[in-house]
Scaffold this motif. Structure first.
Motif, PDB file in Angstrom:
ATOM      1  N   ILE C 360      37.370  53.624  42.516  1.00 13.07           N
ATOM      2  CA  ILE C 360      37.127  53.141  41.161  1.00 13.07           C
ATOM      3  C   ILE C 360      36.789  51.656  41.170  1.00 13.07           C
ATOM      4  O   ILE C 360      35.921  51.197  40.437  1.00 13.07           O
ATOM      5  N   SER C 361      37.472  50.874  42.025  1.00 14.62           N
ATOM      6  CA  SER C 361      37.152  49.450  42.138  1.00 14.62           C
ATOM      7  C   SER C 361      35.720  49.256  42.578  1.00 14.62           C
ATOM      8  O   SER C 361      34.994  48.418  42.036  1.00 14.62           O
ATOM      9  N   ALA C 362      35.314  50.021  43.576  1.00 14.03           N
ATOM     10  CA  ALA C 362      33.956  49.891  44.088  1.00 14.03           C
ATOM     11  C   ALA C 362      32.960  50.203  42.979  1.00 14.03           C
ATOM     12  O   ALA C 362      31.972  49.485  42.793  1.00 14.03           O
ATOM     13  N   PHE C 363      33.229  51.271  42.243  1.00 16.93           N
ATOM     14  CA  PHE C 363      32.340  51.618  41.136  1.00 16.93           C
ATOM     15  C   PHE C 363      32.236  50.472  40.145  1.00 16.93           C
ATOM     16  O   PHE C 363      31.154  50.109  39.685  1.00 16.93           O
ATOM     17  N   MET C 364      33.394  49.880  39.832  1.00 15.76           N
ATOM     18  CA  MET C 364      33.383  48.820  38.842  1.00 15.76           C
ATOM     19  C   MET C 364      32.610  47.603  39.333  1.00 15.76           C
ATOM     20  O   MET C 364      31.884  46.973  38.561  1.00 15.76           O
ATOM     21  N   ASN C 365      32.752  47.277  40.611  1.00 17.86           N
ATOM     22  CA  ASN C 365      32.000  46.152  41.145  1.00 17.86           C
ATOM     23  C   ASN C 365      30.511  46.422  41.054  1.00 17.86           C
ATOM     24  O   ASN C 365      29.728  45.558  40.678  1.00 17.86           O
ATOM     25  N   TRP C 366      30.121  47.630  41.403  1.00 18.22           N
ATOM     26  CA  TRP C 366      28.713  48.006  41.322  1.00 18.22           C
ATOM     27  C   TRP C 366      28.218  47.877  39.893  1.00 18.22           C
ATOM     28  O   TRP C 366      27.157  47.300  39.632  1.00 18.22           O
ATOM     29  N   TYR C 367      29.016  48.403  38.954  1.00 19.61           N
ATOM     30  CA  TYR C 367      28.617  48.350  37.550  1.00 19.61           C
ATOM     31  C   TYR C 367      28.478  46.913  37.073  1.00 19.61           C
ATOM     32  O   TYR C 367      27.507  46.552  36.426  1.00 19.61           O
ATOM     33  N   ASN C 368      29.453  46.066  37.403  1.00 24.54           N
ATOM     34  CA  ASN C 368      29.410  44.674  36.996  1.00 24.54           C
ATOM     35  C   ASN C 368      28.180  43.970  37.524  1.00 24.54           C
ATOM     36  O   ASN C 368      27.514  43.232  36.816  1.00 24.54           O
ATOM     37  N   ARG C 369      27.896  44.214  38.807  1.00 26.71           N
ATOM     38  CA  ARG C 369      26.728  43.539  39.387  1.00 26.71           C
ATOM     39  C   ARG C 369      25.464  43.982  38.684  1.00 26.71           C
ATOM     40  O   ARG C 369      24.593  43.178  38.382  1.00 26.71           O
ATOM     41  N   ARG C 370      25.378  45.267  38.396  1.00 28.07           N
ATOM     42  CA  ARG C 370      24.150  45.787  37.825  1.00 28.07           C
ATOM     43  C   ARG C 370      23.923  45.307  36.404  1.00 28.07           C
ATOM     44  O   ARG C 370      22.804  45.092  35.977  1.00 28.07           O
ATOM     45  N   VAL C 371      24.994  45.147  35.674  1.00 27.96           N
ATOM     46  CA  VAL C 371      24.872  45.022  34.240  1.00 27.96           C
ATOM     47  C   VAL C 371      25.197  43.617  33.736  1.00 27.96           C
ATOM     48  O   VAL C 371      24.933  43.276  32.600  1.00 27.96           O
ATOM     49  N   ALA C 372      25.705  42.788  34.647  1.00 28.01           N
ATOM     50  CA  ALA C 372      26.158  41.472  34.218  1.00 28.01           C
ATOM     51  C   ALA C 372      25.026  40.686  33.593  1.00 28.01           C
ATOM     52  O   ALA C 372      23.885  40.758  34.024  1.00 28.01           O
ATOM     53  N   LEU C 373      25.350  39.925  32.566  1.00 31.89           N
ATOM     54  CA  LEU C 373      24.344  39.093  31.928  1.00 31.89           C
ATOM     55  C   LEU C 373      23.921  38.012  32.908  1.00 31.89           C
ATOM     56  O   LEU C 373      24.761  37.318  33.458  1.00 31.89           O
ATOM     57  N   ARG C 374      22.626  37.920  33.131  1.00 38.32           N
ATOM     58  CA  ARG C 374      22.149  36.915  34.086  1.00 38.32           C
ATOM     59  C   ARG C 374      22.586  35.548  33.613  1.00 38.32           C
ATOM     60  O   ARG C 374      22.234  35.113  32.521  1.00 38.32           O
ATOM     61  N   GLY C 375      23.348  34.877  34.477  1.00 39.30           N
ATOM     62  CA  GLY C 375      23.858  33.562  34.074  1.00 39.30           C
ATOM     63  C   GLY C 375      22.900  32.460  34.455  1.00 39.30           C
ATOM     64  O   GLY C 375      21.806  32.692  34.931  1.00 39.30           O
ATOM     65  N   ALA C 376      23.345  31.255  34.269  1.00 38.27           N
ATOM     66  CA  ALA C 376      22.489  30.099  34.527  1.00 38.27           C
ATOM     67  C   ALA C 376      22.142  30.008  36.002  1.00 38.27           C
ATOM     68  O   ALA C 376      23.005  30.068  36.858  1.00 38.27           O
ATOM     69  N   SER C 377      20.876  29.936  36.290  1.00 42.57           N
ATOM     70  CA  SER C 377      20.480  29.830  37.692  1.00 42.57           C
ATOM     71  C   SER C 377      20.046  28.410  38.011  1.00 42.57           C
ATOM     72  O   SER C 377      19.516  28.127  39.044  1.00 42.57           O
ATOM     73  N   ARG C 378      20.280  27.507  37.052  1.00 40.63           N
ATOM     74  CA  ARG C 378      19.794  26.141  37.259  1.00 40.63           C
ATOM     75  C   ARG C 378      20.911  25.293  37.832  1.00 40.63           C
ATOM     76  O   ARG C 378      22.004  25.343  37.404  1.00 40.63           O
TER      77      ARG C 378
END
Lengths: 367, 246, 378
Positions: C360-378
């Motif tokens: 379940i942890s692995a799934f959640m990490n995958w989900y977070n990475r996929r769906v996370a709001l792209r943050g500041a890249s500057r």
């Protein structure tokens, strides 16, 4: 009532409120009617059963059985309340666990007040716990010795929770710091420990402590049941508290670490004087929430046969006179736990509100 | 005289028992640029939020482009499609790129085919000088860039009126100019604008009328030269001395 | 640097010593108790019955390994059902707390406050007491609906007797799902090309539910109920939910629902008010605003803690041992008591739960990475 009079009452203060809050639209009106009907069907019968027709005291269960199905049997609680509070502690010494409970509550109350949040608080805790130990065990100052197999009831629940928290907290801080360490071995241990404990049910830890610990020790060395359970609870709490502290450590701005380094502070000085005070302050609301969950989890020791509040209630039910009153018994247990937990929960919400402006208080608690 | 595009008649609003707007009368002609100013708490933000029904009024009439604002949901949605709004805190949709922010409403409200919507969106992003950021997410943009995207997003619906609620108040000083420049260009193209702002330089350059509000009332309304040179009321004089003093 | 290496070496050495101490003691103690080590006992005959099973038949002559399998299946059964019920119930209550209806909002808040502050074990005992002590015997069973019987031996429900048409219905269901996906694709392409909005969710539901329904009707609507009937002292036929299962499911679902409710509420509240206003100002109708702007943002905030709660529910199902439901821990406990293989038993329990947690942890990490709001890249 004439239409004019009706129309007038409709605009008095009560009705606009009703209109706006309960009947503002058709779906709302239907929901409100449904909810009110549900309340009407369940609340009066429950109140009858729980209060009006209940049996409050009876020397034996005869009166209670006669009222079965119509009135609650609270006499059961009245009969057994000493046992439920103090377990099998000797009757004439009941003032000692009573006093111990007061000391524990005082410790909580003092820790809750922000003006006491200084290192000296740890001293108060050590002193308080020592006092509790003396009261409970006795054997000194003319107090009769009472072995811990006889401790039980609400007092034991509070003991497990209090000592558990007191021992788990320093361990949790070490684990959290260790998890962020640059040394791979240290970090590996901490991560492994935390993930292992958090990934398994508490029951398995209790089993492990109660069954495996005797095997780990040389023959002849015994660890009594209470201590085994306490160790399991401490190990369990430490892992969860460690994650909360880690969150606090992560939320400190990087600049704080850098400023401390720039001042030339070595690791432990930096941690104790700069990092931890800030991290802990921020972590307190989630720490309280974790403690609430931990307090509830002490009820699991019934499974390994330790006499906490829940066990003593359950055991009381097994007496032939009082079998079958499970509903009353567990409602009472619910009430006691609810009283403690909801107090702590309100405190935590208020704290969160005070400490972090704009926070959503208490929304994301662990089960 | 042609019908005004916005008309407020005797509009009053209460928050609970506190009356925040007192019998407001205001008319905005097509193509007119109005700057609304005044001390905080004067009700200026509340007033312009009435125009696209983000707030509701309890007394008086509001008519926007011939449609009266009442509880009729269809009328409200029709009005909102013709009135664009730019917020102080940008309110861009963080889970969508800049381009997607612009195409959302045209696709789902005006039923524009996606290609057309994207072409229009790119045009608008060019107009606000930010076309190269089209595929970036709001969190990757600076405040000034975000606000320009927000202006373009409002323009994507081809509104007849643009409302600005303190558009530069949340920006760092060096970014205020880029947003004001865009707004000046927009004014130059003939857009009807109602702007709540403290930027008096903008008012002087662009406004046809300056409306001064205090304590929920319109105290003075005059062309900028008149207003800044010779304010008629004591309150306006006080306000100007405070705001122009620094 | 050397100091660090020294610390770590010291730590490893100390850990090694402690481990050696424990292991040697254990070996000696086990020998004294005449208990064999290792997992060989799994092949032996179990010698006990299991009260209820899920899909796997079991008798006393089967092996311990099979018993563990049954326990695991039972755990999954109660956990999966619990998760479904808790999610649905919790979402409703969470939305209820946000309702503008004062009464509904207060009742929902009361539910959450009460359920969160009472230990799960107490709630389980309570439900079990109600079912086992306060429901009448089978002969006087309560029957709130035709064919449904509540008694202290459990809840007896009628189930449809198997019929070949049901196989076809399942196939139709799958076909309906595929059709719904294809229609959604086509609708999106159409919107991109012509701007026409896609048909509502009702079409998807109609496809997924209507096709099996059509098959059902076309085969003459075969519905033969296997009804529970009183025979002697208990019910025969139909399906029975044992009191243990019913109590565990009720307790787990109602308890977890309270936490789910708070997560849903927090997720929706966390979406900035300005987002609603921006969507409104663009003329988006409420429904579209929810679908395109609010829910995508709320879901990002809801899914991670929600998966945590699912994990908690699964771990909490281990409390089954306290009320006699034969889940994995329960059966492991019985096995340990019978064979004395405590270490192996506990190891099995921990291994299984750890696997579930880490997945379940692995799934959640995958989900977070996929769906996370792209943050500041500057």
């Amino acid at each position: 009532m004439s239409t004019a009079a009706l129309a007038k009452t409709w605009s008095d203060p009560v009705f606009p409120w009703l209109r706006a809050n309960l009947f503002s639209s058709w779906p709302n009106a239907i929901l409100s009617m449904l909810a009110l009907w549900l309340l009407w069907r369940t609340l009066p019968p429950f109140l009858d059963w729980a209060f009006l027709d209940a049996v409050w005291s009876a020397p034996d269960s005869g009166a209670c059985r006669a009222a079965r199905g119509e009135g609650a049997c609270w006499a059961f609680i009245a009969e057994k309340h000493r046992f439920i509070l103090f377990g099998t502690y000797p009757y004439e010494e009941h003032w000692r666990p009573g006093l111990a409970i007061l000391v524990m509550l005082a410790l909580y109350a003092v820790s809750a007040l922000r003006r006491f949040w200084r290192p000296r608080l740890a001293l108060y805790w050590v002193a308080g716990l020592a006092l509790i130990g003396v009261l409970m065990w006795g054997g000194v100052f003319g107090l009769r010795y009472v072995e811990n197999e006889r401790w039980g009831g609400l007092m034991l629940t509070l003991l497990l929770a209090t000592f558990g928290l007191a021992a788990a907290f320093p361990l949790a801080v070490l684990l959290a710091l260790g998890r962020r360490s640059a040394m791979p071995v240290v970090r590996g241990f901490c991560v492994g420990y935390i993930e292992l404990i958090r990934g398994v049910p508490l029951i398995s830890l209790l089993f492990m402590a109660s069954v495996m610990l005797p095997l780990f020790l040389p023959a002849g060395v015994t660890v009594d049941k209470l201590l085994r359970a306490q160790i399991a609870m401490i190990m369990f709490a430490a892992a969860y508290l460690a994650e909360v502290v880690r969150g606090g450590l992560q939320s400190i701005p990087h600049g704080q670490y850098e400023a401390a380094d720039a001042l030339g502070l070595p690791y432990w000085r930096k941690t104790l004087l700069v990092v931890l005070p800030q991290a802990l302050r921020v972590s307190i609301p989630p720490l309280v929430n974790t403690f609430i969950a931990f307090f509830k989890d002490t009820s699991l020791v019934v499974i390994i046969g330790l006499f906490d509040l829940l066990t003593s209630i359950k055991v009381s039910l097994q007496e032939p006179a009082w079998t079958g009153f499970g509903v009353e018994a567990y409602l009472f247990a619910s009430l006691v736990y609810f009283a403690f937990c909801t107090t702590m929960s309100r405190y935590s919400q208020r704290l969160e509100h005070d400490l972090t402006p704009g926070a959503r208080a208490g929304a994301l608690r662990d089960a | 005289m042609p019908e005004p595009i916005i008309r407020l008649q005797g509009v009053s609003k209460w928050f609970g028992t506190f009356q925040v707007l007192k019998e407001i009368d205001l008319e905005v002609a097509r193509g007119e640029r109005i700057v609304v100013c005044g001390p905080s708490g004067s009700g200026k933000s509340t007033m312009i939020r009435l125009i696209n029904r983000l707030e509701t009024h309890q007394q008086g009439r509001i008519v926007v482009d011939g449609i009266e604002l009442t509880d009729d949901l269809k009328a409200i949605e029709a009005t909102r499609a013709e009135v664009g709004m730019v917020f102080q805190s940008f309110n861009l949709f963080p889970h969508l790129t800049a381009l997607e922010n612009l195409t959302l409403a045209p696709v789902w409200v005006r039923r524009t085919p996606r290609k057309e919507a994207e072409a229009l969106a790119m045009q608008l992003l060019e107009r606000v000088h930010i076309a190269e950021q089209a595929r970036k997410y709001p969190a990757q943009l600076s405040g000034g860039q975000q606000q320009r995207v927000a202006i373009a997003r409002a323009l994507a619906m081809r509104p007849k009126v643009m409302l600005f609620d303190e558009p530069t108040s949340a920006l760092d000083p060096e970014m205020i100019k880029e947003v004001l420049d865009v707004m000046v260009e927009l004014a130059g193209e003939g857009m009807t604008m109602v702007v709540v702002t403290h930027e008096m330089g903008f008012a002087r350059t662009v406004a046809d009328r300056v409306v001064f509000m205090d304590h929920g009332e319109i105290v003075e309304a005059a062309p900028p030269q008149e207003f800044f040179a010779a304010p008629k009321s004591e309150r306006a004089r006080l306000f100007l001395s405070q705001i122009l003093g620094h | 640097m050397n100091r660090r290496l020294a610390y770590q070496a010291g730590l490893l050495a100390a850990a090694g010593l402690v481990l050696w101490f424990f292991v040697s003691n254990t070996a000696r103690n086990l020998e004294a108790l005449r208990v064999a080590s290792g997992f060989g006992f799994l092949g032996r005959e179990a010698g006990f019955e299991i009260g209820e099973t899920t899909f796997i038949a079991f008798s006393a002559a089967d092996t311990y390994l099979r018993a563990f399998g049954v326990g695991l299946a039972n755990t999954f059964r109660v956990a999966l059902l619990g998760i479904v019920v808790a999610t649905v119930l919790g979402t409703l209550i969470g939305l209820g707390r946000l309702s503008s209806n004062w009464l509904v909002a207060r009742l929902a808040a009361l539910y959450v406050e009460v359920m969160r502050n009472i230990p799960l074990l107490v709630q389980l005992f309570f439900w079990y007491a109600i079912i086992a002590e306060n429901l009448p015997g089978p002969r006087e069973a309560l029957s709130p609906l035709a064919g449904v019987f509540l008694s202290n031996r459990g809840i007896a429900l009628p189930v449809p007797a198997p019929h070949p048409a049901y196989g076809w219905m399942l196939a139709a269901l799958l076909a309906g799902v595929v059709a719904a996906i294809l229609v959604a694709r086509w609708a999106r392409a159409r919107q991109a090309a012509t701007g026409a909005p896609p048909p509502g969710a009702w079409l998807g539901f109609a496809l997924v539910l209507g096709t099996p329904l059509a098959v059902f009707l076309a085969s003459g609507a075969p519905l033969a109920w296997d009804r529970p009937e009183l025979a002697g002292f208990n019910f025969q036929g139909g399906a029975t939910l044992t009191p243990e299962f019913a109590a565990l499911l009720t307790g787990l679902a109602t308890y977890t629902a309270a936490f789910v409710a708070e997560i849903v509420r927090a997720g929706v509240l966390a979406v900035d008010k300005g987002q609603f206003e921006a969507a409104d100002s663009l003329g988006l109708p409420r429904r579209r605003a929810m679908q395109l702007v609010i829910l995508p943002q709320a879901l990002r905030l809801i899914v991670p803690p929600m998966t945590s709660q699912y994990l908690n529910l699964t771990k909490n199902s281990s409390l089954a041992v306290a009320i006699g439901y034969p889940d994995l821990v329960s059966i492991a406990n019985t096995t340990m008591n019978q064979t004395g293989q405590a270490i192996e038993g506990i190891a099995i329990i921990m291994l299984v739960y750890l696997t579930i947690s880490l997945s379940i942890s692995a799934f959640m990490n995958w989900y977070n990475r996929r769906v996370a709001l792209r943050g500041a890249s500057r």
